[in-house]
Structures are given as structure tokens and as C-alpha cells.
Design an enzyme around this catalytic site. Structure first.
Site, PDB file in Angstrom:
ATOM      1  N   LYS A 123       0.821  -1.209   0.000  1.00 55.95           N
ATOM      2  CA  LYS A 123       0.000   0.000   0.000  1.00 55.95           C
ATOM      3  C   LYS A 123       0.857   1.263   0.000  1.00 55.95           C
ATOM      4  O   LYS A 123       1.940   1.286   0.593  1.00 55.95           O
ATOM      5  CB  LYS A 123      -0.918   0.018   1.225  1.00 55.95           C
ATOM      6  CG  LYS A 123      -2.022  -1.039   1.216  1.00 55.95           C
ATOM      7  CD  LYS A 123      -2.909  -0.887   2.439  1.00 55.95           C
ATOM      8  CE  LYS A 123      -3.970  -1.977   2.514  1.00 55.95           C
ATOM      9  NZ  LYS A 123      -4.989  -1.854   1.461  1.00 55.95           N
ATOM     10  N   GLY A 277      -8.433  -8.198   5.269  1.00 52.74           N
ATOM     11  CA  GLY A 277      -7.435  -7.486   6.059  1.00 52.74           C
ATOM     12  C   GLY A 277      -7.278  -8.045   7.448  1.00 52.74           C
ATOM     13  O   GLY A 277      -6.761  -9.145   7.659  1.00 52.74           O
TER      14      GLY A 277
END
Length: 338
Positions: A123, A277
Site C-alpha cells: 500500500k 485485512g
């Protein structure tokens, strides 16, 4: 034949066959003796638009798992994940710790890349061009310009056309999804509300996108032109979306998926695959849960198999979820990057 006259399944099948042919040629040793093929192989490595948009197709039907270290990456690979997403902290911990959330340590990302064989994603902050350049130089397989991290630019996203590596972006509705596509994203994921273990927002966002696509299909050309202006995207992209009756790029579900049943639900709603996640590694049974979620995503059309997947985990060991209604407006991650 124009691209939008082909079905998504035909495009997907083409890329699979192309990859198979390339592997056969490489395995046969012919690449060394055929200069044109060798030149083609070298071109494929440079990240053309076609290759960037093809890569996510190979992840379809699978689960990408958020991880923070090598041990978690190995658990994800063993469970059957199609890729891992490396973060400094899991979304649940990002939410709890506050402060500024940034790109993961490149050393950790490198260690993960050297320890597993499945694709490695990472990310970056929204608008942080240089974090993305660092990940590109590091050689990650995909970059997530993510609202989970603290945005570097509140107004603009990264121009993803300038990169050879594919990008994934979050979206809550069709307008956001198409704007990210115009910016060069190769994959969309529903934003949901990361780090909550609550799938309700992911469900809402997937249903909104699907509903808005159905509306496009039934619109007149004049209304589609107006909608393109509203979305701030080219009319041709709106027309293409209506023509193929789906997003032009792969659309995964994310945000709050914590159980095999959650995984199957999102696939049933039309997701091409899943990002999971905190739901895995903030639980007390990550090994079993990772395998169960992968199984449920792969076999979502068969309730009896999803039931077996659900039996593989204990609800008492699930992560402690957060009620979305208990969050203040400033605590919502999904509103970042519109």
C-alpha cells in the site's frame, strides 16, 4: 473487432491462453532461438497497459490477504491466497493507534518477496507519487493506493499511467470506480470500512456499484452523456460499462470481511475476488481462518462447502468487530480519496 464488442470472459480467456503459450515457448527453449519471441518476452516485462490490466484477471476468484511479516505471508500462501498485501500495521491496528499511517518498511516487503512465491502487493498513501515509485523500484507486483493509510494529497490521486506496475484503488460507488479507472487503475475494490471486521459497508458499496451499472444499461444515450459529466469521466467509458454490464476492470470486495460466510456473501454479490485485512490475523485462529476464507471464496456457489468452511473456524476466536454506527465521521476511512 473493437475491445468493447468482446465479453469480459472472452478477454479473460485470451489472457490465460496467451500466458499458457508463453510458458510453453519458454519451457521448450525456443525463446533463445527466435529473436522476435525474445523481444516480445522482454516487452511483456515492461508493464504495458494490456499486461497491467491482465495481471488482476489472474487473481480472479481468489483472496488477497493483508500481512505485516514473513510468518503471516507464509501462512497466507499455505492457505491458498492468490497474493499478499504488505502493511506496516493491519487496518485494525492503524485505526486503534492513530497518527500517520505510511507505506510499509521496504526491508520487510523485500523479505516477504524473498520468502513466498505468490504475488506481493503493498500500500501507498493516496497521492504519494514517490512512495509508489519506491515500490515500483522494489519490484512489487501491484500497488494499492489506499485510504487505509493517511492521504498525502487530499485533492488528487496518483497518475497511474506513468507506472509500469498495476494499481488497485478503492471505490464506494460507480463514479469513484470510473474516475480511478481513468487515472490508470487496473483493479477496483470496494472500500467497505477497513479494520472493523464489519462487512456491512462492503455490502453497501458493492450493491451501490451494481445498482448504478444497471441504471446505466437502461439509460438513453443523452442520459449517459449527463452521467459521464456527473462522474467526470469520458463518455466512452460510461458507454463501455453499459455495453459489457460490469466495470471494465476487475472489481474485488474489501472492508470488514472476517468469516467464510462474509467471503461467500461478497462473491455472491458479484465480487471478482476478495481482499481480507484484519479479519485473518487479528483473529485467534489465523491458520484455520485463512484456509476457510479461501475455500469459501472459491466454492461460494455451494452452500454445503461454505458450511464446512464455516465449521473450520470458531466464532469465539473471531476478531472483535466494530459497529460502524459507533464511529465518528472523522474516524471513517472510506471517505478519503473521492
Amino acid at each position: 473487432m473493437r475491445l468493447y464488442e468482446l465479453s469480459f470472459a472472452q478477454i479473460e480467456d485470451f489472457f490465460y491462453k496467451l500466458a499458457e503459450v508463453k510458458d510453453i515457448i519458454k519451457d521448450s527453449g525456443l525463446m533463445e532461438f527466435l529473436p522476435e519471441l525474445k523481444k516480445l518476452d522482454s516487452t511483456i516485462q515492461t508493464g504495458t497497459t494490456r499486461v497491467k490490466h491482465a495481471f488482476p484477471i489472474f487473481q480472479k476468484g481468489g483472496v488477497v490477504m493483508d500481512i505485516t511479516n514473513v510468518q503471516q505471508a507464509q501462512i497466507a500462501e499455505e492457505a491458498g491466497a492468490v497474493a499478499v498485501m504488505v502493511l506496516d500495521k493491519l487496518p485494525y491496528d492503524v485505526r486503534k493507534s492513530g497518527g500517520v499511517a505510511r507505506m510499509a518498511d521496504p526491508k520487510i516487503i523485500g523479505e516477504v518477496m524473498n520468502s513466498i512465491t505468490i504475488p506481493v502487493m503493498a500500500k501507498v498513501r493516496i497521492g504519494h507519487y514517490y512512495e509508489a515509485k519506491l515500490l515500483e523500484a522494489l519490484g512489487v507486483d501491484m500497488i494499492d493506493e489506499s485510504e487505509v493509510l493517511t492521504p498525502a494529497d487530499e485533492e488528487h490521486h496518483i497518475n497511474k499511467w506513468e507506472f509500469s506496475v498495476p494499481f488497485v484503488n478503492g471505490a464506494r460507488n460507480l463514479g469513484e470506480a470510473l474516475r480511478r479507472t481513468v487515472e490508470g487503475a487496473s483493479m477496483i475494490r470496494t472500500k467497505g470500512e477497513a479494520g472493523t471486521g464489519n462487512v456491512s459497508e462492503a455490502v453497501k458499496h458493492m450493491k451501490i456499484i451494481n445498482s448504478e451499472i444497471r441504471s446505466l444499461i437502461s439509460m438513453s444515450e443523452e442520459d449517459r452523456v449527463k452521467k459521464a459529466r456527473e462522474y467526470q469521466v469520458p463518455y466512452q467509458l460510461v458507454e463501455l460499462t453499459a455495453k459489457i454490464k460490469r466495470l471494465p476492470i476487475v472489481n474485488f470486495a474489501a472492508g470488514g470481511i472476517a468469516t467464510p460466510a462474509d467471503a461467500a456473501l461478497m462473491m455472491w454479490l458479484g465480487a471478482d475476488g476478495l481482499f481480507v485485512g484484519s479479519g485473518i490475523f487479528k483473529s485467534q485462529d489465523p491458520d484455520e481462518r485463512a484456509k476457510a476464507v479461501v475455500l469459501a471464496a472459491a466454492c461460494w456457489e455451494y452452500p454445503e462447502i461454505v458450511l464446512e468452511a464455516q465449521k473450520m473456524i470458531s466464532e469465539q476466536k473471531s476478531m472483535m468487530g466494530i459497529d460502524i454506527k459507533s464511529l465518528k465521521p472523522e474516524e471513517l476511512l472510506q471517505v478519503r480519496g473521492l
